[in-house]
Design an enzyme around this catalytic site. Sequence first.
Site, PDB file in Angstrom:
ATOM      1  N   ASP A  17       0.831  -1.207   0.000  1.00 42.76           N
ATOM      2  CA  ASP A  17       0.000   0.000   0.000  1.00 42.76           C
ATOM      3  C   ASP A  17       0.868   1.261   0.000  1.00 42.76           C
ATOM      4  O   ASP A  17       1.957   1.263   0.587  1.00 42.76           O
ATOM      5  CB  ASP A  17      -0.904  -0.030   1.250  1.00 42.76           C
ATOM      6  CG  ASP A  17      -2.053   0.948   1.135  1.00 42.76           C
ATOM      7  OD1 ASP A  17      -2.332   1.435   0.020  1.00 42.76           O
ATOM      8  OD2 ASP A  17      -2.684   1.237   2.172  1.00 42.76           O
ATOM      9  N   ARG A  30      -0.961   8.832 -10.335  1.00 45.30           N
ATOM     10  CA  ARG A  30      -0.926   7.668  -9.434  1.00 45.30           C
ATOM     11  C   ARG A  30      -0.232   6.467 -10.086  1.00 45.30           C
ATOM     12  O   ARG A  30       0.451   5.701  -9.416  1.00 45.30           O
ATOM     13  CB  ARG A  30      -2.364   7.297  -9.017  1.00 45.30           C
ATOM     14  CG  ARG A  30      -3.016   8.331  -8.100  1.00 45.30           C
ATOM     15  CD  ARG A  30      -4.449   7.922  -7.782  1.00 45.30           C
ATOM     16  NE  ARG A  30      -4.506   6.594  -7.182  1.00 45.30           N
ATOM     17  CZ  ARG A  30      -4.336   6.353  -5.885  1.00 45.30           C
ATOM     18  NH1 ARG A  30      -4.112   7.349  -5.050  1.00 45.30           N
ATOM     19  NH2 ARG A  30      -4.394   5.137  -5.430  1.00 45.30           N
ATOM     20  N   HIS A  34       2.525   3.266  -9.035  1.00 42.99           N
ATOM     21  CA  HIS A  34       2.437   1.816  -9.260  1.00 42.99           C
ATOM     22  C   HIS A  34       3.680   1.314 -10.017  1.00 42.99           C
ATOM     23  O   HIS A  34       4.175   0.221  -9.754  1.00 42.99           O
ATOM     24  CB  HIS A  34       1.160   1.470 -10.017  1.00 42.99           C
ATOM     25  CG  HIS A  34      -0.096   1.806  -9.257  1.00 42.99           C
ATOM     26  ND1 HIS A  34      -0.253   1.498  -7.924  1.00 42.99           N
ATOM     27  CD2 HIS A  34      -1.238   2.438  -9.621  1.00 42.99           C
ATOM     28  CE1 HIS A  34      -1.450   1.915  -7.519  1.00 42.99           C
ATOM     29  NE2 HIS A  34      -2.055   2.490  -8.530  1.00 42.99           N
ATOM     30  N   SER A  62      -7.061  -5.795  -6.059  1.00 40.11           N
ATOM     31  CA  SER A  62      -8.141  -6.430  -5.293  1.00 40.11           C
ATOM     32  C   SER A  62      -9.451  -6.394  -6.080  1.00 40.11           C
ATOM     33  O   SER A  62      -9.600  -5.595  -7.017  1.00 40.11           O
ATOM     34  CB  SER A  62      -8.323  -5.715  -3.949  1.00 40.11           C
ATOM     35  OG  SER A  62      -9.079  -4.543  -4.125  1.00 40.11           O
ATOM     36  N   TRP A  66     -11.532  -2.406  -8.924  1.00 44.93           N
ATOM     37  CA  TRP A  66     -12.260  -2.030 -10.148  1.00 44.93           C
ATOM     38  C   TRP A  66     -12.974  -0.698  -9.951  1.00 44.93           C
ATOM     39  O   TRP A  66     -13.295  -0.005 -10.911  1.00 44.93           O
ATOM     40  CB  TRP A  66     -13.317  -3.089 -10.506  1.00 44.93           C
ATOM     41  CG  TRP A  66     -12.749  -4.411 -10.915  1.00 44.93           C
ATOM     42  CD1 TRP A  66     -12.766  -5.556 -10.172  1.00 44.93           C
ATOM     43  CD2 TRP A  66     -12.099  -4.749 -12.145  1.00 44.93           C
ATOM     44  NE1 TRP A  66     -12.157  -6.585 -10.857  1.00 44.93           N
ATOM     45  CE2 TRP A  66     -11.743  -6.114 -12.085  1.00 44.93           C
ATOM     46  CE3 TRP A  66     -11.773  -4.034 -13.297  1.00 44.93           C
ATOM     47  CZ2 TRP A  66     -11.089  -6.771 -13.114  1.00 44.93           C
ATOM     48  CZ3 TRP A  66     -11.120  -4.696 -14.335  1.00 44.93           C
ATOM     49  CH2 TRP A  66     -10.787  -6.045 -14.240  1.00 44.93           C
ATOM     50  N   LEU A 128      11.807 -19.954  -5.106  1.00 46.75           N
ATOM     51  CA  LEU A 128      10.851 -19.068  -4.421  1.00 46.75           C
ATOM     52  C   LEU A 128       9.530 -19.100  -5.173  1.00 46.75           C
ATOM     53  O   LEU A 128       9.488 -18.928  -6.394  1.00 46.75           O
ATOM     54  CB  LEU A 128      11.394 -17.629  -4.395  1.00 46.75           C
ATOM     55  CG  LEU A 128      10.436 -16.552  -3.879  1.00 46.75           C
ATOM     56  CD1 LEU A 128      10.144 -16.733  -2.391  1.00 46.75           C
ATOM     57  CD2 LEU A 128      11.011 -15.157  -4.109  1.00 46.75           C
TER      58      LEU A 128
HETATM   59  C1  FPP Z   1      -2.016   0.068  -3.243  1.00 44.52           C
HETATM   60  O1  FPP Z   1      -1.536   1.388  -3.233  1.00 44.52           O
HETATM   61  C2  FPP Z   1      -1.459  -0.631  -4.369  1.00 44.52           C
HETATM   62  C3  FPP Z   1      -2.182  -1.158  -5.391  1.00 44.52           C
HETATM   63  C4  FPP Z   1      -3.645  -1.105  -5.480  1.00 44.52           C
HETATM   64  C5  FPP Z   1      -1.513  -1.810  -6.493  1.00 44.52           C
HETATM   65  C6  FPP Z   1      -0.267  -2.544  -6.134  1.00 44.52           C
HETATM   66  C7  FPP Z   1       0.461  -2.786  -7.360  1.00 44.52           C
HETATM   67  C8  FPP Z   1       1.806  -2.750  -7.467  1.00 44.52           C
HETATM   68  C9  FPP Z   1       2.769  -2.602  -6.376  1.00 44.52           C
HETATM   69  C10 FPP Z   1       2.375  -2.878  -8.794  1.00 44.52           C
HETATM   70  C11 FPP Z   1       2.707  -4.301  -9.043  1.00 44.52           C
HETATM   71  C12 FPP Z   1       1.569  -4.871  -9.688  1.00 44.52           C
HETATM   72  C13 FPP Z   1       1.599  -5.534 -10.788  1.00 44.52           C
HETATM   73  C14 FPP Z   1       0.754  -4.999 -11.859  1.00 44.52           C
HETATM   74  C15 FPP Z   1       2.394  -6.769 -10.972  1.00 44.52           C
HETATM   75  P1  FPP Z   1      -2.584   2.543  -3.348  1.00 44.52           P
HETATM   76  O2  FPP Z   1      -2.747   2.887  -4.778  1.00 44.52           O
HETATM   77  O3  FPP Z   1      -3.847   2.174  -2.648  1.00 44.52           O
HETATM   78  O4  FPP Z   1      -1.845   3.693  -2.589  1.00 44.52           O
HETATM   79  P2  FPP Z   1      -2.500   4.855  -1.731  1.00 44.52           P
HETATM   80  O5  FPP Z   1      -3.098   4.214  -0.509  1.00 44.52           O
HETATM   81  O6  FPP Z   1      -1.326   5.716  -1.416  1.00 44.52           O
HETATM   82  O7  FPP Z   1      -3.513   5.533  -2.597  1.00 44.52           O
END
Ligand code: FPP
Length: 243
Positions: A17, A30, A34, A62, A66, A128
Amino acid sequence: MTSGMPVIPHHVAIVMDGNGRWATKRFLPRVAGHKKGVDALRACVRHCGERGVKVLTVFAFSSENWNRPAEEVSGLMELLALALAREVPALHGEGVRIQFVGNRSALAPKVRAGLAQAEAATAANVRLQLNICFNYGGRWDIAQAAAQLAASGTPITEQSLHGAMAMAHVPDPDLVIRTGGEQRISNFLLWQVAYSELYFSDKLWPDFDAAALDAAIADYASRERRFGKVSGQVAPSPAKKVA
Ligand code: FPP
């Protein structure tokens, strides 16, 4: 392992997160967060391998994601395709077996094909196990497992339910890490975290580096895992046990 060394968790699961906040703090879109998150994930996989972690499970998308703005959802889908194309050969070279966990039926055929390809290419690797939870929800997994058992007329018990889950191929996580400062599970591995040790980090996921992972592992090693028993019954505890 010699006495006094920290015990390494067999299975580490991570809620990655904080990508969005990492980007927003830098006035970036954003999706840039990622992208940085993929870099952090690559480093984390490598470090887990070096530390002797055998299973790493990460929450990449998750069932509820969506509901994010369409631009972010499509950005994450594209990033997944790009990350697979770029990262799978190196991960394969490092002995990483990749498996995706989640509901694939809602994913575009091209995305589904990419997942299947990555799984097939790395299927024989044993160093792994990397589980990438994508379009995953803990409640979805419990419900789909129950539906499978009901359809086949199998009595629902803890054991049968456990065996029908999308995570049945690995033991339950020993250590669950959530970055980004929030202290909740957010529908991740609901069934499997029954006896996991939980660790919360204020670091945003793109900043969660090898030292941060080592700190989480060291904290885990200091815990006494009692699995419902009392202290005297479990000493030395699985978390503190030395070989
Ligand atoms: C949560 O941060 C993160 C996600 C919803 C996506 C996690 C994805 C990655 C780390 C990229 C790797 C994924 C792939 C495609 C292999 P957030 O966006 O909720 O952050 P925030 O709480 O700061 O808004």
